[in-house]
Motif scaffolding. Structure first.
Motif, PDB file in Angstrom:
ATOM      1  N   ASP A 210       0.831  -1.215   0.000  1.00  0.00           N
ATOM      2  CA  ASP A 210       0.000   0.000   0.000  1.00  0.00           C
ATOM      3  C   ASP A 210       0.857   1.253   0.000  1.00  0.00           C
ATOM      4  O   ASP A 210       0.491   2.282  -0.570  1.00  0.00           O
ATOM      5  N   VAL A 211       1.982   1.155   0.688  1.00  0.00           N
ATOM      6  CA  VAL A 211       2.824   2.324   0.942  1.00  0.00           C
ATOM      7  C   VAL A 211       4.281   1.929   0.682  1.00  0.00           C
ATOM      8  O   VAL A 211       4.658   0.774   0.895  1.00  0.00           O
ATOM      9  N   GLY A 212       5.087   2.895   0.263  1.00  0.00           N
ATOM     10  CA  GLY A 212       6.504   2.604   0.072  1.00  0.00           C
ATOM     11  C   GLY A 212       7.352   3.815   0.380  1.00  0.00           C
ATOM     12  O   GLY A 212       6.860   4.955   0.393  1.00  0.00           O
ATOM     13  N   VAL A 213       8.621   3.551   0.646  1.00  0.00           N
ATOM     14  CA  VAL A 213       9.596   4.630   0.818  1.00  0.00           C
ATOM     15  C   VAL A 213      10.659   4.432  -0.250  1.00  0.00           C
ATOM     16  O   VAL A 213      11.249   3.358  -0.365  1.00  0.00           O
ATOM     17  N   VAL A 214      10.864   5.482  -1.035  1.00  0.00           N
ATOM     18  CA  VAL A 214      11.756   5.354  -2.189  1.00  0.00           C
ATOM     19  C   VAL A 214      12.427   6.690  -2.478  1.00  0.00           C
ATOM     20  O   VAL A 214      11.841   7.745  -2.229  1.00  0.00           O
TER      21      VAL A 214
ATOM     22  N   LEU B 113      -5.367   4.129  -1.245  1.00  0.00           N
ATOM     23  CA  LEU B 113      -5.692   5.387  -0.561  1.00  0.00           C
ATOM     24  C   LEU B 113      -7.206   5.542  -0.409  1.00  0.00           C
ATOM     25  O   LEU B 113      -7.680   6.185   0.518  1.00  0.00           O
ATOM     26  N   LYS B 114      -7.957   4.916  -1.305  1.00  0.00           N
ATOM     27  CA  LYS B 114      -9.431   4.950  -1.175  1.00  0.00           C
ATOM     28  C   LYS B 114      -9.895   3.825  -0.255  1.00  0.00           C
ATOM     29  O   LYS B 114     -10.627   4.058   0.694  1.00  0.00           O
ATOM     30  N   THR B 115      -9.438   2.584  -0.534  1.00  0.00           N
ATOM     31  CA  THR B 115     -10.002   1.433   0.198  1.00  0.00           C
ATOM     32  C   THR B 115      -9.510   1.358   1.644  1.00  0.00           C
ATOM     33  O   THR B 115     -10.165   0.770   2.485  1.00  0.00           O
ATOM     34  N   LYS B 116      -8.337   1.909   1.915  1.00  0.00           N
ATOM     35  CA  LYS B 116      -7.814   1.877   3.282  1.00  0.00           C
ATOM     36  C   LYS B 116      -7.635   3.286   3.832  1.00  0.00           C
ATOM     37  O   LYS B 116      -6.735   3.556   4.627  1.00  0.00           O
ATOM     38  N   SER B 117      -8.494   4.197   3.363  1.00  0.00           N
ATOM     39  CA  SER B 117      -8.334   5.613   3.727  1.00  0.00           C
ATOM     40  C   SER B 117      -8.393   5.841   5.238  1.00  0.00           C
ATOM     41  O   SER B 117      -7.693   6.698   5.776  1.00  0.00           O
ATOM     42  N   ALA B 118      -9.227   5.037   5.943  1.00  0.00           N
ATOM     43  CA  ALA B 118      -9.392   5.246   7.387  1.00  0.00           C
ATOM     44  C   ALA B 118      -8.068   5.062   8.131  1.00  0.00           C
ATOM     45  O   ALA B 118      -7.845   5.675   9.164  1.00  0.00           O
TER      46      ALA B 118
ATOM     47  N   VAL C 192       1.756   6.313  -9.036  1.00  0.00           N
ATOM     48  CA  VAL C 192       1.465   6.230  -7.595  1.00  0.00           C
ATOM     49  C   VAL C 192       1.308   7.658  -7.076  1.00  0.00           C
ATOM     50  O   VAL C 192       1.708   8.604  -7.750  1.00  0.00           O
ATOM     51  N   TYR C 193       0.730   7.788  -5.884  1.00  0.00           N
ATOM     52  CA  TYR C 193       0.705   9.105  -5.254  1.00  0.00           C
ATOM     53  C   TYR C 193       2.014   9.304  -4.491  1.00  0.00           C
ATOM     54  O   TYR C 193       2.438   8.422  -3.749  1.00  0.00           O
TER      55      TYR C 193
END
Ligand code: PRP
Length: 216
Positions: free
Chosen positions: A73-77, A196-201, A89-90
């Motif tokens: 879902d998330v990354g650091v790059v 970002l939509k499905t796990k926005s919470a 990606v955002y």
């Protein structure tokens, strides 16, 4: 067992190497108990104590791939790697560490715009380099290398290099100089567009916390 990123766990793609330690520091400051990710291990997937976060360890250049495809879902790059990947990606936060510059370098005095017969450029950033020189209207022959890029001009493989410069030591010790700076790069937080939509919470407060931790 085939693993699918469907449940509520937030999956992080983290780069092995340079950025791992600083990434862990920021996540710890956000209250995520992830000290285990700095322990020496050959495991490729770890979870935090609460089980709410999972960390997968990948090559730096693969971080945008895992995030774009939704496995993470998330990354650091690094921004340099992100630019090269062109991943959809955002990019939600500048994490401020891993600061360096993308630059053109070579022997001092070399004029990039004067290379009439085509400019030979050695680089690890082939995709980025092609669009960069095209946008400047310069005819460049991009020579792909995977490391020790500075050798290019020294052995006559290329006129210049397009590479990251951090301390400048590698250039200095090899008699080369920055000819033109292209942009500042540092570690970035990237997020999958669907996540970002499905796990926005979970993700929106997490991104806010990470931004706060960076500016503390
Ligand atoms: C990177 C980059 C430069 C060097 C710049 O290489 O490609 O060679 O770091 O850092 P500096 O300005 O602090 O000297 P890396 O260390 O990743 O090794 P590589 O040659 O194997 O790509």
């Amino acid at each position: 067992m085939v693993k699918k990123n469907m449940d509520k766990t937030v999956v992080f793609a983290l780069a092995k190497g340079r950025l791992a330690e600083k990434s862990a520091e920021i996540l710890c400051r956000c209250g995520i108990d992830c000290a285990n990710i700095l322990e020496p291990t050959r495991k490729l997937i770890l979870t935090d104590k609460s089980g709410a976060y999972e960390f997968i360890f990948v090559k730096p250049s693969d971080v945008p791939v895992y995030v774009e495809r939704g496995v993470a879902d998330v990354g650091v790059v690094g921004k340099d790697t992100l630019l090269e990947s062109g991943a959809d990606v955002y990019e939600l936060a500048d994490l401020k560490f891993g600061a360096c510059k993308l630059a053109l370098a070579g022997y001092a005095g070399f004029d990039v715009t004067e290379a009439r017969n085509g400019l030979k450029v050695a680089t690890k950033y082939g995709n980025f380099a092609r669009s960069y020189f095209e946008s400047r209207g310069l005819n460049a022959d991009i020579i792909p290398l995977h490391g020790s890029i500075e050798l290019g001009p020294i052995v006559g493989l290329s006129d210049i290099i397009l590479d990251i410069v951090e301390s400048g030591k590698t250039l200095r010790e090899n008699g080369l100089s920055v000819l033109e700076e292209i942009c500042d790069c540092s570690a970035r937080l990237i997020v999958n567009k669907v996540s970002l939509k499905t796990k926005s919470a979970v993700l929106i407060p997490l991104v806010t916390k990470i931004k706060e931790a960076v500016s503390e």
